[in-house]
Enzyme design. Structure first.
Site, PDB file in Angstrom:
ATOM      1  N   GLU A 110       0.839  -1.200   0.000  1.00  0.00           N
ATOM      2  CA  GLU A 110       0.000   0.000   0.000  1.00  0.00           C
ATOM      3  C   GLU A 110       0.869   1.242   0.000  1.00  0.00           C
ATOM      4  OE1 GLU A 110      -2.681  -0.464   3.319  1.00  0.00           O
ATOM      5  OE2 GLU A 110      -4.193  -1.439   2.070  1.00  0.00           O
ATOM      6  N   HIS A 227      -9.661  10.050   3.027  1.00  0.00           N
ATOM      7  CA  HIS A 227      -9.290   9.036   2.037  1.00  0.00           C
ATOM      8  C   HIS A 227      -9.548   9.603   0.654  1.00  0.00           C
ATOM      9  CE1 HIS A 227      -8.884   5.281  -0.107  1.00  0.00           C
ATOM     10  NE2 HIS A 227      -8.411   4.743   1.003  1.00  0.00           N
ATOM     11  N   ARG A 279      -1.185   9.455   1.177  1.00  0.00           N
ATOM     12  CA  ARG A 279      -2.643   9.588   1.128  1.00  0.00           C
ATOM     13  C   ARG A 279      -3.103  11.043   1.156  1.00  0.00           C
ATOM     14  NH1 ARG A 279      -6.027   5.462   4.820  1.00  0.00           N
ATOM     15  NH2 ARG A 279      -5.396   3.984   3.230  1.00  0.00           N
ATOM     16  N   HIS A 337     -11.983   9.915   6.894  1.00  0.00           N
ATOM     17  CA  HIS A 337     -11.763   8.477   6.994  1.00  0.00           C
ATOM     18  C   HIS A 337     -11.229   8.056   8.361  1.00  0.00           C
ATOM     19  CE1 HIS A 337     -11.011   4.482   5.498  1.00  0.00           C
ATOM     20  NE2 HIS A 337      -9.708   4.572   5.682  1.00  0.00           N
ATOM     21  N   ARG A 372      -1.935   9.012   9.298  1.00  0.00           N
ATOM     22  CA  ARG A 372      -1.825   7.565   9.550  1.00  0.00           C
ATOM     23  C   ARG A 372      -1.280   6.835   8.327  1.00  0.00           C
ATOM     24  NH1 ARG A 372      -5.988   2.983   8.902  1.00  0.00           N
ATOM     25  NH2 ARG A 372      -6.604   4.349   7.207  1.00  0.00           N
TER      26      ARG A 372
HETATM   27  C1  LIG Z   1     -14.179   1.649   5.142  1.00  0.00           C
HETATM   28  C2  LIG Z   1     -12.968   1.570   6.036  1.00  0.00           C
HETATM   29  C3  LIG Z   1     -11.892   0.768   5.673  1.00  0.00           C
HETATM   30  C4  LIG Z   1     -10.777   0.683   6.510  1.00  0.00           C
HETATM   31  N1  LIG Z   1      -9.744  -0.160   6.174  1.00  0.00           N
HETATM   32  C5  LIG Z   1      -8.727  -0.327   7.051  1.00  0.00           C
HETATM   33  C6  LIG Z   1      -7.704  -1.296   6.800  1.00  0.00           C
HETATM   34  O1  LIG Z   1      -7.725  -1.989   5.801  1.00  0.00           O
HETATM   35  N2  LIG Z   1      -6.715  -1.427   7.713  1.00  0.00           N
HETATM   36  C7  LIG Z   1      -6.661  -0.680   8.864  1.00  0.00           C
HETATM   37  O2  LIG Z   1      -5.737  -0.850   9.656  1.00  0.00           O
HETATM   38  N3  LIG Z   1      -7.618   0.233   9.115  1.00  0.00           N
HETATM   39  C8  LIG Z   1      -8.648   0.416   8.253  1.00  0.00           C
HETATM   40  N4  LIG Z   1      -9.626   1.329   8.546  1.00  0.00           N
HETATM   41  C9  LIG Z   1      -9.584   2.015   9.822  1.00  0.00           C
HETATM   42  C10 LIG Z   1      -9.959   1.048  10.929  1.00  0.00           C
HETATM   43  O3  LIG Z   1     -11.008   0.225  10.479  1.00  0.00           O
HETATM   44  C11 LIG Z   1     -10.401   1.758  12.194  1.00  0.00           C
HETATM   45  O4  LIG Z   1      -9.534   2.794  12.512  1.00  0.00           O
HETATM   46  C12 LIG Z   1     -10.404   0.757  13.351  1.00  0.00           C
HETATM   47  O5  LIG Z   1     -11.163  -0.365  12.998  1.00  0.00           O
HETATM   48  C13 LIG Z   1     -10.988   1.390  14.590  1.00  0.00           C
HETATM   49  O6  LIG Z   1     -11.196   0.367  15.530  1.00  0.00           O
HETATM   50  P1  LIG Z   1     -11.828   0.732  16.921  1.00  0.00           P
HETATM   51  O7  LIG Z   1     -11.954  -0.541  17.672  1.00  0.00           O
HETATM   52  O8  LIG Z   1     -11.074   1.838  17.532  1.00  0.00           O
HETATM   53  O9  LIG Z   1     -13.289   1.338  16.570  1.00  0.00           O
HETATM   54  P2  LIG Z   1     -14.502   0.711  15.782  1.00  0.00           P
HETATM   55  O10 LIG Z   1     -14.197  -0.553  15.105  1.00  0.00           O
HETATM   56  O11 LIG Z   1     -15.074   1.807  14.959  1.00  0.00           O
HETATM   57  O12 LIG Z   1     -15.532   0.352  16.940  1.00  0.00           O
HETATM   58  C14 LIG Z   1     -16.143   1.367  17.712  1.00  0.00           C
HETATM   59  C15 LIG Z   1     -17.139   0.723  18.655  1.00  0.00           C
HETATM   60  O13 LIG Z   1     -17.576   1.708  19.587  1.00  0.00           O
HETATM   61  C16 LIG Z   1     -18.989   1.626  19.707  1.00  0.00           C
HETATM   62  N5  LIG Z   1     -19.502   2.907  20.181  1.00  0.00           N
HETATM   63  C17 LIG Z   1     -19.284   4.142  19.660  1.00  0.00           C
HETATM   64  N6  LIG Z   1     -19.908   5.067  20.420  1.00  0.00           N
HETATM   65  C18 LIG Z   1     -20.518   4.387  21.428  1.00  0.00           C
HETATM   66  C19 LIG Z   1     -21.322   4.773  22.537  1.00  0.00           C
HETATM   67  N7  LIG Z   1     -21.627   6.044  22.780  1.00  0.00           N
HETATM   68  N8  LIG Z   1     -21.776   3.800  23.378  1.00  0.00           N
HETATM   69  C20 LIG Z   1     -21.485   2.496  23.154  1.00  0.00           C
HETATM   70  N9  LIG Z   1     -20.718   2.063  22.132  1.00  0.00           N
HETATM   71  C21 LIG Z   1     -20.263   3.012  21.287  1.00  0.00           C
HETATM   72  C22 LIG Z   1     -19.451   1.221  18.313  1.00  0.00           C
HETATM   73  O14 LIG Z   1     -20.741   0.706  18.401  1.00  0.00           O
HETATM   74  C23 LIG Z   1     -18.374   0.179  17.976  1.00  0.00           C
HETATM   75  O15 LIG Z   1     -18.694  -1.054  18.574  1.00  0.00           O
HETATM   76  C24 LIG Z   1     -10.735   1.439   7.717  1.00  0.00           C
HETATM   77  C25 LIG Z   1     -11.814   2.249   8.067  1.00  0.00           C
HETATM   78  C26 LIG Z   1     -12.926   2.318   7.247  1.00  0.00           C
HETATM   79  C27 LIG Z   1     -14.082   3.187   7.655  1.00  0.00           C
END
Ligand SMILES: Cc1cc2nc3c(=O)[nH]c(=O)nc-3n(C[C@H](O)[C@H](O)[C@H](O)COP(=O)(O)OP(=O)(O)OC[C@H]3O[C@@H](n4cnc5c(N)ncnc54)[C@H](O)[C@@H]3O)c2cc1C
Length: 505
Positions: A110, A227, A279, A337, A372
């Site tokens: 990437e 993005h 990016r 993003h 990032r």
């Molecule tokens: C389309 C897309 C593609 C991506 N591709 C990649 C990739 O290939 N590789 C990579 O490393 N990163 C990628 N990213 C970024 C990555 O997915 C995220 O940064 C990462 O998954 C975030 O993980 P997290 O556990 O912090 O949050 P999330 O996975 O977003 O989880 C957040 C959680 O918090 C909960 N929540 C939020 N607010 C509340 C509340 N008030 N009360 C209770 N629960 C709440 C939600 O319900 C969810 O369960 C991508 C992002 C997107 C949008």
């Protein structure tokens, strides 16, 4: 339930903490359905890990530092990059099926990675496989209790200022207070504060709002990654209502697809790195072309008939919009993003407040700096989440004493409930988007104040308070750095940033 730890959020970060903390009793709160309601489930490209020949954790760390325009914390970066191979091994041990050929993990390449090091699953559906694996493990764990459909709103502290409880509502709008000596925010990002975004419904920055309300320090709020290639909706006038835009992964350009403008000319032809430049550089060029008549991704020659099996998720998204990417150009637009800023934490996820930790996208621990590096965020959630969980497993936890009454106003007025939601998201897109300047940032702050008065909200709290804090952070940094682009910055970029931060793009 009497919990030792409350984890808010069931993405990769929250589940990693919960699993590693066993046998500590963890109450896992999730606004939607376990493991599928966050960005983690949507991740496409994969997880960065230095596993290939000639690669090393140090090279991965240097790429991460360079992508972040030198603003990251090298010690944290090195820790996370060094732990990446073991994180992949752990996931495979739990049953995660990454793509392999001849018994070896396939490693994708990437933008801004010096080596092929992206571990992926089902082509471009890595997040779904990782989250299937973690959710399965969490559901089998006797120490994890899951509350789905629970919306956390407010953190509560005891007399000494320790965070000891979470207040919120369940799917039937019944209010609850859950207590535990440690609360972990794993609530993801802020993309839904912007008109164009790739982020899921709950990415409204509510974890940040809760942390702000109790006085935890936030950091780097101005650093938002856009993005370059989200699928542009056919009805652009109604974009803020349309929710998330489907992402067209960088891997498409990695496979040879190119960006073209309305005249059919290559958008990135004159820029160093071309279509695979950093990016932020590509996103700004795409934004400029978008304003001048539109921009498209041309995958016809480079990918052509291989598109459906190489990029099934992107193919399905195109088809849904009536586009056949084997034969047609794909309309794209940049979109909010990823948030590099967040709750300021140390390398283990501890915030500046006792009893409160933050992991994953909601946190700012120094890994990403001003921008990032692709595929580093699932990795961050896995590594820091597991480290924090392991520490929670070992450390002695204090008893929870009485909680102080919550402040009169909570953060419960979430964006979805604000009648002015569409205006707010458009305002953030214009002022806090890819091109920022002092005048737009100031007038957006003024407009937020007016809106707060009109909807009788406290301007320093909830989504309005978070938006204002982000605008103020952008205003306070007059010089461009990484993803933060100031149109009115007339000075040369600091040290010729490796992220390609140049005012000529
Ligand atoms: C389309 C897309 C593609 C991506 N591709 C990649 C990739 O290939 N590789 C990579 O490393 N990163 C990628 N990213 C970024 C990555 O997915 C995220 O940064 C990462 O998954 C975030 O993980 P997290 O556990 O912090 O949050 P999330 O996975 O977003 O989880 C957040 C959680 O918090 C909960 N929540 C939020 N607010 C509340 C509340 N008030 N009360 C209770 N629960 C709440 C939600 O319900 C969810 O369960 C991508 C992002 C997107 C949008």
């Amino acid at each position: 339930m009497h919990a030792d730890v409350i984890v808010i959020g069931s993405g990769v970060a929250g589940l990693s903490v919960a699993l590693a903390a066993a046998p500590r009793r963890v109450l896992l709160l999730s606004a939607g359905r376990l493991a599928v309601d966050g960005a983690s489930h949507w991740a496409q490209g994969g997880i960065a890990a230095a596993l290939g020949p000639g690669d090393s954790a140090e090279l991965h760390a240097q790429d991460t530092l360079a992508a972040g325009a030198g603003a990251g914390d090298l010690a944290v970066i090195r820790t996370i990059c060094a732990a990446a191979p073991e994180a992949i091994t752990w996931l495979r041990g739990l049953g995660c099926c990454f793509d392999v050929s001849a018994g070896q993990l396939q490693l994708g390449r990437e933008a801004a990675h010096s080596h092929a090091r992206i571990v992926h699953a089902d082509g471009d559906a890595t997040g779904a496989e990782v989250m299937r694996t973690l959710a399965h493990a969490a559901r089998r764990s006797p120490s994890i209790e899951v509350q789905e459909g629970f919306h956390a709103c407010t953190l509560l502290r005891d007399q000494r200022g320790r965070v000891v409880a979470v207040r919120g509502t369940d799917a039937q709008a019944r209010a609850y207070v859950f207590r535990a000596p440690v609360c972990v925010l794993a609530t993801g990002g802020v993309g839904r504060l912007f008109a164009y975004t790739t982020n899921p419904k709950f990415a409204q920055g509510q974890g940040l709002q809760m942390a702000m309300q109790v006085g935890a320090e936030l950091a780097d709020l101005e650093f938002v990654q856009f993005h370059p290639t989200a699928l542009r909706p056919s009805d652009v006038t109604d974009v803020a209502r349309s929710g998330a835009l489907p992402l067209l992964s960088e891997a498409l350009r990695g496979a040879g697809a190119v960006l073209v403008n309305a005249a059919g000319e290559r958008v990135m032809a004159a820029v160093e790195g071309g279509d695979l430049a950093a990016r932020d550089v590509v996103a700004r060029a795409v934004y400029a072309a978008h304003l001048e008549g539109g921009v498209w991704l041309d995958a016809r020659t480079a990918i052509g008939s291989a598109f459906p099996h190489r990029f099934p998720a992107a193919f399905a998204a195109c088809q849904k919009q009536g586009i056949d990417p084997r034969l047609q150009l794909i309309p794209v637009v940049p979109a909010a993003h990823y948030h590099m800023g967040g709750v300021r934490t140390d390398a283990l996820g501890w915030s500046t407040l006792p009893g409160l930790a933050a992991v994953g996208e909601v946190a700012c621990n120094g890994l990403h700096g001003a921008n990032r590096l692709a595929s580093n965020s699932l990795l961050e959630g896995l590594v820091i989440g597991r480290r924090l969980g392991a520490q929670l497993r070992e450390m002695s936890l204090p008893r929870v004493s009485d909680v102080c009454p919550a402040p009169a106003e909570s953060t419960s007025s979430d964006l979805a409930q604000l009648a002015v939601c569409i205006e707010l998201r458009s305002l953030m897109w214009r002022a806090m988007g890819l091109q920022r300047n002092a005048s737009d940032l100031r007038s957006a702050l003024g407009r937020l104040q007016d809106i707060a008065v009109a909807v009788s909200a406290t301007p320093s709290l909830g989504p309005l308070g978070l938006m204002a804090a982000m605008l103020r952070a952008a205003l306070a940094r007059p010089q461009s750095l990484g993803a933060h682009w100031r149109q009115d910055d007339l000075r040369p970029p600091p040290g010729g940033s490796a992220s390609g931060c140049t005012n000529a793009a």
